[in-house]
Design a protein around this motif. Structure first.
Motif, PDB file in Angstrom:
ATOM      1  N   ALA A   1      36.463 -16.967  10.974  1.00  0.00           N
ATOM      2  CA  ALA A   1      37.916 -17.097  10.779  1.00  0.00           C
ATOM      3  C   ALA A   1      38.682 -16.331  11.854  1.00  0.00           C
ATOM      4  CB  ALA A   1      38.301 -16.592   9.389  1.00  0.00           C
ATOM      5  N   THR A   2      38.349 -15.056  12.043  1.00  0.00           N
ATOM      6  CA  THR A   2      39.116 -14.224  12.977  1.00  0.00           C
ATOM      7  C   THR A   2      38.881 -14.637  14.431  1.00  0.00           C
ATOM      8  OG1 THR A   2      37.351 -12.559  12.903  1.00  0.00           O
ATOM      9  CG2 THR A   2      39.232 -12.210  11.453  1.00  0.00           C
ATOM     10  N   ALA A   3      37.604 -14.902  14.779  1.00  0.00           N
ATOM     11  CA  ALA A   3      37.307 -15.241  16.180  1.00  0.00           C
ATOM     12  C   ALA A   3      37.752 -16.652  16.533  1.00  0.00           C
ATOM     13  CB  ALA A   3      35.818 -15.051  16.462  1.00  0.00           C
ATOM     14  N   SER A   4      37.707 -17.571  15.565  1.00  0.00           N
ATOM     15  CA  SER A   4      38.096 -18.952  15.911  1.00  0.00           C
ATOM     16  C   SER A   4      39.614 -19.087  16.023  1.00  0.00           C
ATOM     17  CB  SER A   4      37.521 -19.967  14.918  1.00  0.00           C
ATOM     18  OG  SER A   4      38.220 -20.004  13.710  1.00  0.00           O
ATOM     19  N   GLU A   5      40.362 -18.231  15.342  1.00  0.00           N
ATOM     20  CA  GLU A   5      41.819 -18.229  15.521  1.00  0.00           C
ATOM     21  C   GLU A   5      42.179 -17.852  16.964  1.00  0.00           C
ATOM     22  OE1 GLU A   5      44.740 -17.330  11.959  1.00  0.00           O
ATOM     23  OE2 GLU A   5      43.240 -15.750  12.120  1.00  0.00           O
ATOM     24  N   LYS A   6      41.400 -16.922  17.531  1.00  0.00           N
ATOM     25  CA  LYS A   6      41.684 -16.436  18.888  1.00  0.00           C
ATOM     26  C   LYS A   6      40.983 -17.254  19.966  1.00  0.00           C
ATOM     27  CE  LYS A   6      42.218 -11.674  17.271  1.00  0.00           C
ATOM     28  NZ  LYS A   6      41.553 -10.373  17.149  1.00  0.00           N
TER      29      LYS A   6
ATOM     30  N   ILE B   1      36.333 -22.601  21.653  1.00  0.00           N
ATOM     31  CA  ILE B   1      34.906 -22.520  21.307  1.00  0.00           C
ATOM     32  C   ILE B   1      34.682 -23.190  19.952  1.00  0.00           C
ATOM     33  CG2 ILE B   1      32.974 -20.967  20.763  1.00  0.00           C
ATOM     34  CD1 ILE B   1      34.193 -18.923  22.687  1.00  0.00           C
ATOM     35  N   LEU B   2      35.488 -22.802  18.978  1.00  0.00           N
ATOM     36  CA  LEU B   2      35.356 -23.341  17.623  1.00  0.00           C
ATOM     37  C   LEU B   2      36.656 -23.061  16.887  1.00  0.00           C
ATOM     38  CD1 LEU B   2      32.847 -24.197  15.469  1.00  0.00           C
ATOM     39  CD2 LEU B   2      33.500 -21.991  14.538  1.00  0.00           C
ATOM     40  N   TYR B   3      37.094 -24.026  16.106  1.00  0.00           N
ATOM     41  CA  TYR B   3      38.240 -23.781  15.218  1.00  0.00           C
ATOM     42  C   TYR B   3      37.794 -24.082  13.801  1.00  0.00           C
ATOM     43  CZ  TYR B   3      42.900 -23.540  13.255  1.00  0.00           C
ATOM     44  OH  TYR B   3      43.987 -23.173  12.494  1.00  0.00           O
ATOM     45  N   ASP B   4      37.640 -23.027  13.001  1.00  0.00           N
ATOM     46  CA  ASP B   4      37.130 -23.162  11.637  1.00  0.00           C
ATOM     47  C   ASP B   4      38.294 -23.047  10.654  1.00  0.00           C
ATOM     48  OD1 ASP B   4      35.762 -23.108   9.230  1.00  0.00           O
ATOM     49  OD2 ASP B   4      34.116 -21.902  10.019  1.00  0.00           O
ATOM     50  N   LYS B   5      38.978 -24.163  10.460  1.00  0.00           N
ATOM     51  CA  LYS B   5      40.174 -24.206   9.607  1.00  0.00           C
ATOM     52  C   LYS B   5      39.858 -23.749   8.180  1.00  0.00           C
ATOM     53  CE  LYS B   5      43.805 -27.502   8.205  1.00  0.00           C
ATOM     54  NZ  LYS B   5      43.498 -27.739   6.785  1.00  0.00           N
ATOM     55  N   GLU B   6      38.730 -24.216   7.651  1.00  0.00           N
ATOM     56  CA  GLU B   6      38.384 -23.873   6.267  1.00  0.00           C
ATOM     57  C   GLU B   6      38.125 -22.371   6.121  1.00  0.00           C
ATOM     58  OE1 GLU B   6      35.688 -25.689   2.628  1.00  0.00           O
ATOM     59  OE2 GLU B   6      34.954 -25.916   4.669  1.00  0.00           O
ATOM     60  N   ALA B   7      37.406 -21.772   7.085  1.00  0.00           N
ATOM     61  CA  ALA B   7      37.139 -20.328   7.030  1.00  0.00           C
ATOM     62  C   ALA B   7      38.445 -19.533   7.089  1.00  0.00           C
ATOM     63  CB  ALA B   7      36.214 -19.919   8.180  1.00  0.00           C
ATOM     64  N   ILE B   8      39.352 -19.954   7.974  1.00  0.00           N
ATOM     65  CA  ILE B   8      40.642 -19.268   8.117  1.00  0.00           C
ATOM     66  C   ILE B   8      41.409 -19.305   6.798  1.00  0.00           C
ATOM     67  CG2 ILE B   8      42.924 -19.409   9.238  1.00  0.00           C
ATOM     68  CD1 ILE B   8      41.333 -20.448  11.762  1.00  0.00           C
ATOM     69  N   GLU B   9      41.411 -20.473   6.150  1.00  0.00           N
ATOM     70  CA  GLU B   9      42.142 -20.620   4.881  1.00  0.00           C
ATOM     71  C   GLU B   9      41.515 -19.793   3.757  1.00  0.00           C
ATOM     72  OE1 GLU B   9      42.191 -24.833   4.276  1.00  0.00           O
ATOM     73  OE2 GLU B   9      43.813 -25.166   5.738  1.00  0.00           O
ATOM     74  N   ILE B  10      40.178 -19.778   3.693  1.00  0.00           N
ATOM     75  CA  ILE B  10      39.505 -19.013   2.632  1.00  0.00           C
ATOM     76  C   ILE B  10      39.749 -17.520   2.819  1.00  0.00           C
ATOM     77  CG2 ILE B  10      37.273 -18.388   1.619  1.00  0.00           C
ATOM     78  CD1 ILE B  10      36.296 -21.219   2.394  1.00  0.00           C
ATOM     79  N   ILE B  11      39.586 -17.029   4.052  1.00  0.00           N
ATOM     80  CA  ILE B  11      39.788 -15.595   4.312  1.00  0.00           C
ATOM     81  C   ILE B  11      41.231 -15.196   4.032  1.00  0.00           C
ATOM     82  CG2 ILE B  11      39.851 -13.839   6.158  1.00  0.00           C
ATOM     83  CD1 ILE B  11      37.016 -14.409   5.082  1.00  0.00           C
ATOM     84  N   ALA B  12      42.179 -16.059   4.398  1.00  0.00           N
ATOM     85  CA  ALA B  12      43.601 -15.768   4.139  1.00  0.00           C
ATOM     86  C   ALA B  12      43.866 -15.636   2.635  1.00  0.00           C
ATOM     87  CB  ALA B  12      44.480 -16.859   4.731  1.00  0.00           C
ATOM     88  N   GLY B  13      43.109 -16.378   1.838  1.00  0.00           N
ATOM     89  CA  GLY B  13      43.310 -16.342   0.388  1.00  0.00           C
ATOM     90  C   GLY B  13      42.484 -15.298  -0.337  1.00  0.00           C
ATOM     91  N   CYS B  14      41.625 -14.572   0.395  1.00  0.00           N
ATOM     92  CA  CYS B  14      40.758 -13.560  -0.221  1.00  0.00           C
ATOM     93  C   CYS B  14      41.501 -12.234  -0.394  1.00  0.00           C
ATOM     94  CB  CYS B  14      39.518 -13.306   0.649  1.00  0.00           C
ATOM     95  SG  CYS B  14      38.169 -14.420   0.345  1.00  0.00           S
ATOM     96  N   GLU B  15      41.398 -11.663  -1.573  1.00  0.00           N
ATOM     97  CA  GLU B  15      42.033 -10.363  -1.807  1.00  0.00           C
ATOM     98  C   GLU B  15      41.038  -9.242  -1.520  1.00  0.00           C
ATOM     99  OE1 GLU B  15      43.758 -10.254  -5.674  1.00  0.00           O
ATOM    100  OE2 GLU B  15      44.997 -12.020  -5.325  1.00  0.00           O
ATOM    101  N   PHE B  16      40.453  -9.287  -0.347  1.00  0.00           N
ATOM    102  CA  PHE B  16      39.519  -8.255   0.077  1.00  0.00           C
ATOM    103  C   PHE B  16      40.122  -7.486   1.248  1.00  0.00           C
ATOM    104  CE2 PHE B  16      36.326 -11.341  -1.667  1.00  0.00           C
ATOM    105  CZ  PHE B  16      35.806 -10.509  -2.653  1.00  0.00           C
TER     106      PHE B  16
END
Length: 271
Positions: free
Chosen positions: A20-25, A29-44
């Protein structure tokens, strides 16, 4: 909410966070839309994970995902109705990036891992989970596939943690049960495994010790007459080094390939 870095959930969230963090930047190389959305919604609180794994950790996760994506796309171009089995799937999000509308996908992992996965990523008719150990060969019967459509097994960051004898036996079983199938996975050198284990000892996470390494992939052909090495590739081959990366990250990327610390191995099970 903070997370124990030694928990099952952390083990699964770390690669997801990395992608999520590396693909945003680094979307080139890779854009992982699903990972970005899941991490954004995680209360961790990912502060400790970010401090531990850093920029290089994130880059290594998206490069691994990119190489696996490329491999799958090439495979399903030839076999559009293929079955893909993701061994030790964790919170992997590859299916959405590569789905051609006709592949059949299985996520294989332990029951507690699958239970956690399903709280974040729902199954769909062509993307389903098998809650079993990789070494429980009964999962072979859960995989529905047509031999003429072919089958590909992928595994990312998983085999390191098993003994060579365990993997040898499983590869032999797979080669016998799935003739014509292929297997693609990442592996460390013995030198890299030793370094990883020294780092693990310092953190006190005894459950994360690594055992399996591959120096010469040709050795895998000696495991069975039904196992053929198709190719091996250095980890960062073909990945452009960004001037925006930290100096330490750029150095590690070059060093890893120079001394062959990490590689991808592609095997075929002979018919």
């Amino acid at each position: 909410m903070t997370i124990n870095l030694q928990s099952v959930q952390a083990t699964m969230l770390i690669p997801l966070w990395g992608r999520a963090t590396a693909s945003e930047k680094n979307p080139e190389i890779l854009y992982d839309k699903e990972a970005i959305e899941i991490i954004a919604g995680c209360e961790f609180d990912f502060t400790e994970i970010a401090r531990t794994f850093g920029e290089y950790g994130g880059i290594s996760y998206i490069v691994r995902a990119r190489k696996i994506d490329d491999m799958i796309r090439a495979f399903i171009e030839k076999h559009p109705r293929a079955t893909i089995v993701n061994i030790g799937a964790g919170l992997d999000t590859t299916f959405l990036r590569v789905d051609n509308g006709t592949i059949n996908w299985y996520n294989l992992d332990l029951a507690d891992a699958i239970a956690f996965r399903q709280t974040l990523i729902a199954d769909t008719p062509r993307n389903t989970c098998i809650a079993k150990s990789f070494f429980d060969v009964s999962w072979f019967d859960d995989v529905i596939f047509n031999k003429e459509d072919s089958i590909l097994f992928i595994s990312a960051g998983v085999f390191y943690y098993f003994q060579e004898s365990q993997l040898k036996e499983m590869f032999q079983h797979m080669a016998s049960r799935f003739p014509g199938g292929e297997l693609f996975f990442d592996a460390e050198s013995k030198f890299a495994v030793n370094i990883s284990n020294r780092i693990v000892e310092k953190t006190g996470n005894k459950g994360a010790k690594m055992y399996f390494y591959v120096n010469n992939p040709r050795i895998l052909e000696s495991w069975s007459p039904n196992i053929k090495l198709i190719s091996t590739e250095s980890y960062f081959k073909g990945i452009p080094v960004s001037k925006q990366w930290e100096g330490g990250t750029r150095l590690m990327v070059r060093l890893v390939d120079l001394i062959k610390m990490l590689k991808f191995v592609h095997l075929r099970f002979n018919q």
